[in-house]
Design an enzyme around this catalytic site. Structure first.
Site, PDB file in Angstrom:
ATOM      1  N   SER A  14      -2.744   1.064   2.110  1.00 35.11           N
ATOM      2  CA  SER A  14      -1.320   0.794   2.325  1.00 35.11           C
ATOM      3  C   SER A  14      -0.766   1.537   3.538  1.00 35.11           C
ATOM      4  CB  SER A  14      -0.509   1.136   1.076  1.00 35.11           C
ATOM      5  OG  SER A  14      -0.667   2.500   0.739  1.00 35.11           O
ATOM      6  N   HIS A  67       2.740   6.158   3.461  1.00 37.09           N
ATOM      7  CA  HIS A  67       3.341   4.972   4.063  1.00 37.09           C
ATOM      8  C   HIS A  67       4.104   5.346   5.330  1.00 37.09           C
ATOM      9  CE1 HIS A  67       3.393   2.809  -0.104  1.00 37.09           C
ATOM     10  NE2 HIS A  67       2.184   2.915   0.406  1.00 37.09           N
TER      11      HIS A  67
END
Length: 118
Positions: A14, A67
């Site tokens: 991610s 992230h």
């Protein structure tokens, strides 16, 4: 960023996906004229980032630091070494010719740079 700021750092794809999203955002910002303004694209990118960050804040086990680090890394890498095309001229057959003016070329200016990079 996950390693530095999270109590339990994580690894996964991610962060890399956020890096790609950041890279696309820089590309769209640099090439608004090529991609037709890019306003809608940038709004979609902002929505994706915001939605994923909110989901990360509301869920356990999602590392928003990873992230954010991926996003910042993608933006920085794309800004430094990503394409920065500028319209130079038009060929005889009507094709537009572009040159790449990414910041890395300015950093390498005093270094020996292959002719095809100039």
């Amino acid at each position: 960023m996950s390693y530095w700021f999270c109590r339990m750092p994580a690894v996964g794809a991610s962060g890399a996906i956020f890096g790609l999203v950041g890279s696309v955002a820089v590309f769209v910002l640099r090439h608004k004229d090529i991609v037709g303004g890019g306003k809608e694209d940038l709004q979609h990118i902002a929505h994706v980032i915001a939605l994923n960050m909110v989901i990360g804040l509301l869920s356990n086990g999602i590392d928003n630091w990873g992230h954010l680090g991926g996003l910042i890394g993608g933006v920085a890498a794309s800004w430094l070494i990503g394409p920065a095309w500028k319209h130079e001229s038009t060929s005889r057959d009507g094709k537009k010719l572009f040159i790449d003016s990414a910041p890395m070329y300015k950093l390498l200016k005093n270094k020996r740079v292959p002719k095809q990079w100039k």
